[in-house]
Design a protein around this motif. Structure first.
Motif, PDB file in Angstrom:
ATOM      1  N   ALA A  31      55.430  80.971  32.667  1.00 23.27           N
ATOM      2  CA  ALA A  31      54.914  80.367  31.435  1.00 23.27           C
ATOM      3  C   ALA A  31      54.530  81.416  30.399  1.00 23.27           C
ATOM      4  CB  ALA A  31      53.711  79.495  31.758  1.00 23.27           C
ATOM      5  N   HIS A  32      54.687  82.712  30.745  1.00 25.01           N
ATOM      6  CA  HIS A  32      54.333  83.816  29.839  1.00 25.01           C
ATOM      7  C   HIS A  32      52.880  83.696  29.376  1.00 25.01           C
ATOM      8  CE1 HIS A  32      58.610  84.807  29.663  1.00 25.01           C
ATOM      9  NE2 HIS A  32      58.853  83.534  29.384  1.00 25.01           N
ATOM     10  N   THR A  33      52.001  83.325  30.330  1.00 20.43           N
ATOM     11  CA  THR A  33      50.613  83.028  29.991  1.00 20.43           C
ATOM     12  C   THR A  33      49.648  83.797  30.878  1.00 20.43           C
ATOM     13  OG1 THR A  33      51.203  80.803  29.238  1.00 20.43           O
ATOM     14  CG2 THR A  33      48.896  81.191  29.791  1.00 20.43           C
ATOM     15  N   VAL A  34      48.569  84.284  30.243  1.00 25.50           N
ATOM     16  CA  VAL A  34      47.474  84.917  30.967  1.00 25.50           C
ATOM     17  C   VAL A  34      46.182  84.246  30.521  1.00 25.50           C
ATOM     18  CG1 VAL A  34      46.162  87.036  31.344  1.00 25.50           C
ATOM     19  CG2 VAL A  34      48.656  87.127  31.222  1.00 25.50           C
ATOM     20  N   LYS A  35      45.380  83.815  31.543  1.00 27.95           N
ATOM     21  CA  LYS A  35      44.108  83.153  31.255  1.00 27.95           C
ATOM     22  C   LYS A  35      42.977  83.911  31.928  1.00 27.95           C
ATOM     23  CE  LYS A  35      46.014  78.477  30.822  1.00 27.95           C
ATOM     24  NZ  LYS A  35      45.953  77.073  31.318  1.00 27.95           N
ATOM     25  N   CYS A  36      41.987  84.294  31.114  1.00 32.47           N
ATOM     26  CA  CYS A  36      40.765  84.924  31.612  1.00 32.47           C
ATOM     27  C   CYS A  36      39.606  84.097  31.057  1.00 32.47           C
ATOM     28  CB  CYS A  36      40.667  86.370  31.170  1.00 32.47           C
ATOM     29  SG  CYS A  36      42.155  87.362  31.487  1.00 32.47           S
ATOM     30  N   VAL A  37      39.368  82.947  31.674  1.00 32.31           N
ATOM     31  CA  VAL A  37      38.461  81.941  31.124  1.00 32.31           C
ATOM     32  C   VAL A  37      37.172  81.895  31.933  1.00 32.31           C
ATOM     33  CG1 VAL A  37      38.179  79.505  30.548  1.00 32.31           C
ATOM     34  CG2 VAL A  37      40.421  80.590  30.312  1.00 32.31           C
ATOM     35  N   SER A  38      36.042  82.094  31.229  1.00 27.15           N
ATOM     36  CA  SER A  38      34.708  81.988  31.842  1.00 27.15           C
ATOM     37  C   SER A  38      34.594  82.844  33.093  1.00 27.15           C
ATOM     38  CB  SER A  38      34.389  80.517  32.159  1.00 27.15           C
ATOM     39  OG  SER A  38      34.412  79.726  31.000  1.00 27.15           O
ATOM     40  N   ARG A  39      34.916  84.133  32.948  1.00 27.51           N
ATOM     41  CA  ARG A  39      34.872  85.062  34.073  1.00 27.51           C
ATOM     42  C   ARG A  39      33.787  86.131  33.898  1.00 27.51           C
ATOM     43  NH1 ARG A  39      37.566  82.840  38.337  1.00 27.51           N
ATOM     44  NH2 ARG A  39      39.571  81.971  37.668  1.00 27.51           N
ATOM     45  N   TYR A  51      54.828  90.751  29.374  1.00 30.79           N
ATOM     46  CA  TYR A  51      55.571  89.508  29.118  1.00 30.79           C
ATOM     47  C   TYR A  51      54.699  88.438  28.463  1.00 30.79           C
ATOM     48  CZ  TYR A  51      53.282  87.913  33.452  1.00 30.79           C
ATOM     49  OH  TYR A  51      52.369  87.574  34.423  1.00 30.79           O
ATOM     50  N   THR A  52      53.401  88.699  28.329  1.00 30.36           N
ATOM     51  CA  THR A  52      52.458  87.671  27.879  1.00 30.36           C
ATOM     52  C   THR A  52      52.751  87.218  26.450  1.00 30.36           C
ATOM     53  OG1 THR A  52      50.754  88.672  29.281  1.00 30.36           O
ATOM     54  CG2 THR A  52      50.015  87.125  27.586  1.00 30.36           C
ATOM     55  N   ARG A  53      52.834  85.929  26.321  1.00 19.02           N
ATOM     56  CA  ARG A  53      52.971  85.318  24.993  1.00 19.02           C
ATOM     57  C   ARG A  53      51.716  84.533  24.616  1.00 19.02           C
ATOM     58  NH1 ARG A  53      59.178  82.847  25.055  1.00 19.02           N
ATOM     59  NH2 ARG A  53      60.261  84.857  25.301  1.00 19.02           N
ATOM     60  N   ASN A  54      51.090  83.944  25.610  1.00 13.09           N
ATOM     61  CA  ASN A  54      49.892  83.150  25.388  1.00 13.09           C
ATOM     62  C   ASN A  54      48.733  83.801  26.136  1.00 13.09           C
ATOM     63  OD1 ASN A  54      51.483  80.991  24.073  1.00 13.09           O
ATOM     64  ND2 ASN A  54      52.236  80.625  26.142  1.00 13.09           N
ATOM     65  N   LEU A  55      47.750  84.294  25.395  1.00 15.71           N
ATOM     66  CA  LEU A  55      46.644  85.026  25.992  1.00 15.71           C
ATOM     67  C   LEU A  55      45.336  84.318  25.646  1.00 15.71           C
ATOM     68  CD1 LEU A  55      45.489  87.448  27.493  1.00 15.71           C
ATOM     69  CD2 LEU A  55      45.612  88.761  25.351  1.00 15.71           C
ATOM     70  N   GLY A  72      50.704  97.371  23.591  1.00 14.16           N
ATOM     71  CA  GLY A  72      51.828  96.978  24.428  1.00 14.16           C
ATOM     72  C   GLY A  72      52.040  95.486  24.530  1.00 14.16           C
ATOM     73  N   LEU A  73      51.332  94.688  23.729  1.00  4.48           N
ATOM     74  CA  LEU A  73      51.455  93.226  23.791  1.00  4.48           C
ATOM     75  C   LEU A  73      52.224  92.713  22.581  1.00  4.48           C
ATOM     76  CD1 LEU A  73      47.872  92.310  25.070  1.00  4.48           C
ATOM     77  CD2 LEU A  73      49.958  92.692  26.394  1.00  4.48           C
ATOM     78  N   ASP A  74      53.407  93.246  22.401  1.00  2.00           N
ATOM     79  CA  ASP A  74      54.218  92.869  21.239  1.00  2.00           C
ATOM     80  C   ASP A  74      54.700  91.430  21.290  1.00  2.00           C
ATOM     81  OD1 ASP A  74      53.876  95.423  20.364  1.00  2.00           O
ATOM     82  OD2 ASP A  74      55.841  96.139  20.990  1.00  2.00           O
ATOM     83  N   ASN A  75      54.643  90.807  22.478  1.00  2.00           N
ATOM     84  CA  ASN A  75      55.182  89.456  22.627  1.00  2.00           C
ATOM     85  C   ASN A  75      54.137  88.358  22.436  1.00  2.00           C
ATOM     86  OD1 ASN A  75      57.853  90.327  23.288  1.00  2.00           O
ATOM     87  ND2 ASN A  75      57.140  90.834  25.360  1.00  2.00           N
ATOM     88  N   VAL A  76      52.870  88.726  22.322  1.00  2.00           N
ATOM     89  CA  VAL A  76      51.818  87.717  22.200  1.00  2.00           C
ATOM     90  C   VAL A  76      51.975  86.943  20.893  1.00  2.00           C
ATOM     91  CG1 VAL A  76      49.340  87.349  21.914  1.00  2.00           C
ATOM     92  CG2 VAL A  76      50.170  88.924  23.663  1.00  2.00           C
ATOM     93  N   ARG A 110      52.564  92.266  16.917  1.00  2.00           N
ATOM     94  CA  ARG A 110      53.629  92.074  15.931  1.00  2.00           C
ATOM     95  C   ARG A 110      54.138  90.635  15.846  1.00  2.00           C
ATOM     96  NH1 ARG A 110      55.679  97.168  14.625  1.00  2.00           N
ATOM     97  NH2 ARG A 110      54.915  98.840  15.974  1.00  2.00           N
ATOM     98  N   SER A 111      53.949  89.879  16.929  1.00  2.00           N
ATOM     99  CA  SER A 111      54.485  88.515  16.969  1.00  2.00           C
ATOM    100  C   SER A 111      53.396  87.452  16.872  1.00  2.00           C
ATOM    101  CB  SER A 111      55.278  88.305  18.272  1.00  2.00           C
ATOM    102  OG  SER A 111      56.317  89.252  18.396  1.00  2.00           O
ATOM    103  N   LEU A 112      52.171  87.841  16.570  1.00  2.00           N
ATOM    104  CA  LEU A 112      51.050  86.907  16.589  1.00  2.00           C
ATOM    105  C   LEU A 112      51.240  85.785  15.571  1.00  2.00           C
ATOM    106  CD1 LEU A 112      48.289  86.389  17.893  1.00  2.00           C
ATOM    107  CD2 LEU A 112      47.257  87.671  16.002  1.00  2.00           C
ATOM    108  N   ARG A 113      51.141  84.547  16.069  1.00  2.00           N
ATOM    109  CA  ARG A 113      51.276  83.370  15.208  1.00  2.00           C
ATOM    110  C   ARG A 113      49.958  82.596  15.087  1.00  2.00           C
ATOM    111  NH1 ARG A 113      55.200  85.833  14.536  1.00  2.00           N
ATOM    112  NH2 ARG A 113      57.385  85.209  14.639  1.00  2.00           N
ATOM    113  N   SER A 114      49.195  82.561  16.176  1.00  2.00           N
ATOM    114  CA  SER A 114      47.969  81.758  16.191  1.00  2.00           C
ATOM    115  C   SER A 114      46.815  82.590  16.710  1.00  2.00           C
ATOM    116  CB  SER A 114      48.167  80.518  17.076  1.00  2.00           C
ATOM    117  OG  SER A 114      46.967  79.776  17.174  1.00  2.00           O
TER     118      SER A 114
END
Length: 379
Positions: A31-39, A51-55, A72-76, A110-114
Motif C-alpha cells: 500500500a506504500h504506507t507507513v503509520k506511526c500513530v499514537s506511539r 517506497y512510502t507514499r502515504n506517511l 530520501g522520501l521523494d515518493n511521499v 518533491r511529490s507532496l500533494r497533501s
C-alpha cells in the motif's frame, strides 16, 4: 538441506522486511504506507522506507521537525502530522521543549500533494514554512492548528511567500479567527475550496478574497456574522463560481440588514444553505427565515416615512400656532392704537427735552464767556 536453505532465505527476507520499518510503526509496501500513530514518539522516526507514499505520524509528541526528517522520501504524496502538539513553525526554538518546524521542512518532498498539520498549536509561522518544490502541494489542512487568532498575520505572510500557487484546498476551520488580513489569499490563484467555518469572523472586508476567481466552495458557517455590509457583498460577488455556506451565524434582523436580505434573495442559487438561514436577533424575529426579511425592509421604510410625515405635520402645526399668536398680537395693538400713540408722543417729548438740556449744557461748557455769566449770576 534444500528445504533448510529455503527456510533460511525466507527468514532472512522476512527479517530484512521488518528491519526496513521503523520501530513502533506499521509499514505496508503493497500500500506504500507507513503509520506511526499514537506511539508516544518524540521525533520523526529514522529509517522510513523510500517506497512510502502515504506517511502518517499522528497523535505523538514530536518535539522538532526539520528538513533532515524527510530525506530520501521523494515518493511521499500524503503527509499527516496532525495532533502532535507542534507549537512553532520557525527557524529556532524559543525555549526548551517547544516543538519546532524549521524553514523549508517540506521542501525535500518533491511529490507532496497533501499536508495535514491539524490539531497543533502553531504560534509562530515562518514565511517559508510551507515551501514545497515543483509547486506540488494541493491540499493544506490547518484546522485547529493555530495557537491563537493572532497567528493569522504570520500565516498571511507565509501564504504569500511559500510556493502555494497550485494549492486547491485550504482548511482554516476551528481557529478562532476574528478577522482576515487584507489580500491574505491573493497568491492562491488556483484555490478551489476555502473552509473558514467555526471561527469568530465578524465581518467580510479588506479585500480578503481578492484573487480567488477559481474558488468553488467558501464555507463561512458558525462564525459571528451579524450582517454583511455592502463592501462584503461586493467581495462575495467577486467569486462568481463559488458556492457559499453562511449557516449558523447570529444574523441581526434590524433595519440595517436590508441590503443583505435583498442580496440573499437575489443570490439563492449560489448559497447552498439559503433556506436554513434564520434571524438570531431581536427576540421577536428569532428563527425567522432570512429570505422573508424583505418584509421587514418594507416596514423599516414605512416607519421612516411615517416619522418624516409626523415631523412635517408637527412643523405645520407649530407654524399655524405661531401665526395665530401673531394675529392676536396685531389685534391687541389695533385696539390700543390711541393709547399707544399717546405714549409714543409722550416718550418722544421726554426724549426731546432731555436732548435739549444736554445740548444747552454743551453750549455753556464750550463758551468761556457764557460760563462766567452763569457764575456771576449764581453769586
Amino acid at each position: 538441506m534444500r528445504v533448510l536453505a529455503q527456510r533460511l532465505v525466507f527468514c532472512a527476507l522476512l527479517g530484512s522486511l521488518y528491519a526496513s520499518c521503523p520501530p513502533r510503526c506499521e509499514c505496508s509496501e503493497a500500500a506504500h504506507t507507513v503509520k506511526c500513530v499514537s506511539r508516544e514518539l518524540r521525533a520523526v522516526p529514522a529509517g522510513i522506507p523510500g517506497y512510502t507514499r502515504n506517511l502518517f505520524i499522528t497523535g505523538n509528541h514530536i518535539s522538532r521537525i526539520g528538513p533532515e526528517c524527510f530525506k530520501g522520501l521523494d515518493n511521499v504524496t500524503t503527509l499527516s502530522l496532525s495532533n502532535n502538539s507542534i507549537i512553532n513553525v520557525s527557524l529556532i526554538s524559543l525555549k526548551p521543549r517547544i516543538s519546532e518546524v524549521d524553514s523549508n521542512t517540506f521542501s525535500g518532498l518533491r511529490s507532496l500533494r497533501s499536508l495535514d498539520l491539524s490539531n497543533n498549536q502553531l504560534a509562530i509561522i515562518h514565511p517559508e514554512a510551507f515551501m514545497v518544490q515543483n509547486h506540488s502541494l494541493l491540499d493544506l489542512n490547518l484546522s485547529r492548528a493555530l495557537y491563537n487568532h493572532s497567528s493569522v498575520m504570520d500565516l498571511a505572510t507565509s501564504l504569500r511567500w511559500s510556493s502555494l500557487g497550485a494549492l486547491r484546498s485550504l482548511d482554516l476551520s476551528h481557529n478562532g479567527l476574528i478577522f482576515l488580513p487584507s489580500h491574505i489569499f491573493s497568491h492562491l490563484t488556483s484555490l478551489q475550496r476555502l473552509l473558514l467555518s467555526n471561527n469568530s469572523l465578524v465581518a467580510i472586508h479588506n479585500s480578503s478574497f481578492t484573487g480567488l476567481e477559481r474558488l468553488e466552495v467558501l464555507d463561512l458557517t458558525l462564525n459571528s456574522l451579524k450582517a454583511v455590509p455592502e463592501e462584503g457583498l461586493r467581495e462575495l460577488d467577486s467569486l462568481p463560481r463559488a458556492d457559499l455556506l453562511l449557516g449558523e451565524n447570529p444574523f441581526t434582523c434590524t433595519c440595517g440588514i436590508e441590503s443583505f436580505a435583498l442580496w440573499l434573495n437575489r443570490s439563492q442559487g449560489r448559497i447552498s444553505d439559503a433556506e436554513s438561514l434564520v434571524c438570531a436577533y431581536p427576540t421577536g424575529m428569532r428563527n425567522t427565515s432570512m429570505l422573508s426579511v424583505v418584509t421587514l425592509t418594507l416596514g423599516c421604510h414605512q416607519s421612516g416615512a411615517g416619522a418624516d410625515l409626523a415631523l412635517q405635520t408637527s412643523y405645520v402645526f407649530l407654524g399655524i400656532v405661531l401665526g395665530f399668536v401673531g394675529l392676536i398680537f396685531l389685534f391687541v395693538l389695533y385696539l390700543n392704537r390711541k393709547g399707544i400713540k399717546k405714549r409714543i408722543n409722550e416718550l418722544r417729548d421726554a426724549c426731546r427735552e432731555v436732548w435739549e438740556g444736554y445740548h444747552y449744557r454743551f453750549e455753556i461748557d464750550s463758551d468761556p464767556r457764557l460760563s462766567q455769566v452763569c457764575t456771576s449770576a449764581d453769586i
